[in-house]
Scaffold this motif. Structure first.
Motif, PDB file in Angstrom:
ATOM      1  N   PRO A 164      -3.088  -9.320   0.855  1.00 38.11           N
ATOM      2  CA  PRO A 164      -2.262  -8.820   0.048  1.00 38.11           C
ATOM      3  C   PRO A 164      -2.394  -7.734  -1.129  1.00 38.11           C
ATOM      4  O   PRO A 164      -1.393  -7.149  -1.709  1.00 38.11           O
ATOM      5  N   ILE A 165      -3.206  -6.690  -0.812  1.00 41.56           N
ATOM      6  CA  ILE A 165      -3.556  -6.082  -1.576  1.00 41.56           C
ATOM      7  C   ILE A 165      -2.169  -4.936  -0.690  1.00 41.56           C
ATOM      8  O   ILE A 165      -2.110  -4.110  -1.066  1.00 41.56           O
ATOM      9  N   ASP A 166      -2.453  -4.951   0.530  1.00 40.89           N
ATOM     10  CA  ASP A 166      -1.433  -4.310   1.395  1.00 40.89           C
ATOM     11  C   ASP A 166      -0.042  -4.509   1.026  1.00 40.89           C
ATOM     12  O   ASP A 166       1.093  -3.332   0.454  1.00 40.89           O
ATOM     13  N   MET A 167      -0.082  -5.935   0.572  1.00 40.51           N
ATOM     14  CA  MET A 167       1.571  -6.204  -0.021  1.00 40.51           C
ATOM     15  C   MET A 167       1.961  -5.779  -1.254  1.00 40.51           C
ATOM     16  O   MET A 167       2.524  -5.399  -1.696  1.00 40.51           O
ATOM     17  N   MET A 168       0.665  -5.379  -2.417  1.00 38.30           N
ATOM     18  CA  MET A 168       0.535  -5.029  -3.445  1.00 38.30           C
ATOM     19  C   MET A 168       0.771  -3.283  -3.378  1.00 38.30           C
ATOM     20  O   MET A 168       1.819  -2.713  -4.193  1.00 38.30           O
ATOM     21  N   PHE A 169       0.102  -2.533  -2.795  1.00 40.13           N
ATOM     22  CA  PHE A 169       0.537  -1.097  -2.181  1.00 40.13           C
ATOM     23  C   PHE A 169       2.170  -0.908  -1.672  1.00 40.13           C
ATOM     24  O   PHE A 169       2.354   0.145  -2.007  1.00 40.13           O
ATOM     25  N   GLY A 170       2.373  -1.765  -1.102  1.00 40.64           N
ATOM     26  CA  GLY A 170       4.066  -1.513   0.116  1.00 40.64           C
ATOM     27  C   GLY A 170       5.032  -2.018  -1.243  1.00 40.64           C
ATOM     28  O   GLY A 170       6.039  -1.290  -0.635  1.00 40.64           O
ATOM     29  N   GLY A 171       4.224  -2.669  -1.962  1.00 39.72           N
ATOM     30  CA  GLY A 171       5.612  -3.196  -2.828  1.00 39.72           C
ATOM     31  C   GLY A 171       5.281  -2.169  -3.929  1.00 39.72           C
ATOM     32  O   GLY A 171       6.371  -2.134  -4.989  1.00 39.72           O
ATOM     33  N   TYR A 172       4.823  -1.090  -3.799  1.00 38.06           N
ATOM     34  CA  TYR A 172       4.405  -0.477  -5.451  1.00 38.06           C
ATOM     35  C   TYR A 172       5.474   1.249  -5.015  1.00 38.06           C
ATOM     36  O   TYR A 172       5.543   1.638  -3.832  1.00 38.06           O
ATOM     37  N   ASP A 173       6.165   0.686  -6.421  1.00 39.94           N
ATOM     38  CA  ASP A 173       7.548   2.240  -6.305  1.00 39.94           C
ATOM     39  C   ASP A 173       7.130   3.185  -6.716  1.00 39.94           C
ATOM     40  O   ASP A 173       6.891   3.002  -7.724  1.00 39.94           O
TER      41      ASP A 173
END
Length: 224
Positions: free
Chosen positions: A138-147
């Protein structure tokens, strides 16, 4: 799965985020939106046009009128009073071609720095999602979705860089570009593209919503 169908899913997800984001801010925007839209009145714009036309020996009326109108359409209450709008336009309008070219070069250089480094950061943040490696957490998705650039536009307006750009480089509609573009030089086309940069103010929270949704959609397609 058909690529067109996947693209349709992505578009639906983005549309959903936009609708949700608009719903979240609708209550606060209803009161201020109309005021924001008409904050700078036409009489203020006319004062700027009149002052610049008289002050410049060989005025480019089109650039003066278009620039003053563009800044007025983007100026909000938090950016300053109507009198500050007038003073800003009069003080920051670049009249001669040599100075305008220098301004363009500096803007282009610095925007390319922003875009290049933000793009590099975005690629690095998305590596766990796009390259083979440990399972996605989940943390990968959070960072990946951060603009990382979501607040850039807001900062450009608060620093007045966006207004200097809009004031000196007119925005041309597609019809205008189609009609006039055949006679433009390479530099005139570059100036027109610079005029495309600041034509609206997208809130940073909405930009983050869009980025997160696109990242989740991309991850879904990649893992399908």
């Amino acid at each position: 799965m058909n690529k067109r169908y996947l693209l349709f899913i992505v578009l639906i997800l983005v549309a959903t985020v936009l609708m949700n984001a608009n719903t979240e801010t609708e209550k606060t925007q209803k009161v201020t939106q109309m005021t924001d839209e008409i904050f700078i009145k036409q009489e203020n714009v006319n004062k700027v046009i009149d002052s610049l036309s008289k002050a410049i020996s060989d005025p480019n009326i089109f650039r003066i009128e278009r620039g003053a109108q563009q800044v007025a359409s983007l100026w909000r209450k938090q950016d300053g009073t109507a009198q500050e709008y007038e003073a800003f336009c009069i003080e920051n309008f670049v009249a001669d071609n040599e100075s305008l070219s220098q301004l363009f070069d500096k803007l282009e250089r610095n925007f390319e720095i922003f875009n290049g480094y933000f793009h590099k950061i975005d690629l690095k943040l998305k590596e766990p999602l796009q390259l083979d490696g440990p399972s996605i957490q989940p943390i990968d998705m959070m960072f990946g979705g951060y603009d990382v650039s979501a607040h850039l536009n807001d900062d450009m307006y608060s620093s007045k860089i966006a207004f200097i750009t809009a004031l000196n480089f007119p925005f041309y509609s597609l019809d205008e570009k189609t009609e006039l573009g055949n006679d433009w030089t390479r530099q005139e086309w570059a100036f027109a593209r610079m005029g495309d940069r600041f034509i609206s103010r997208v809130p940073a929270n909405l930009q983050q919503h869009i980025s997160g949704t696109l990242t989740h959609a991309d991850a879904y397609i990649s893992d399908y």
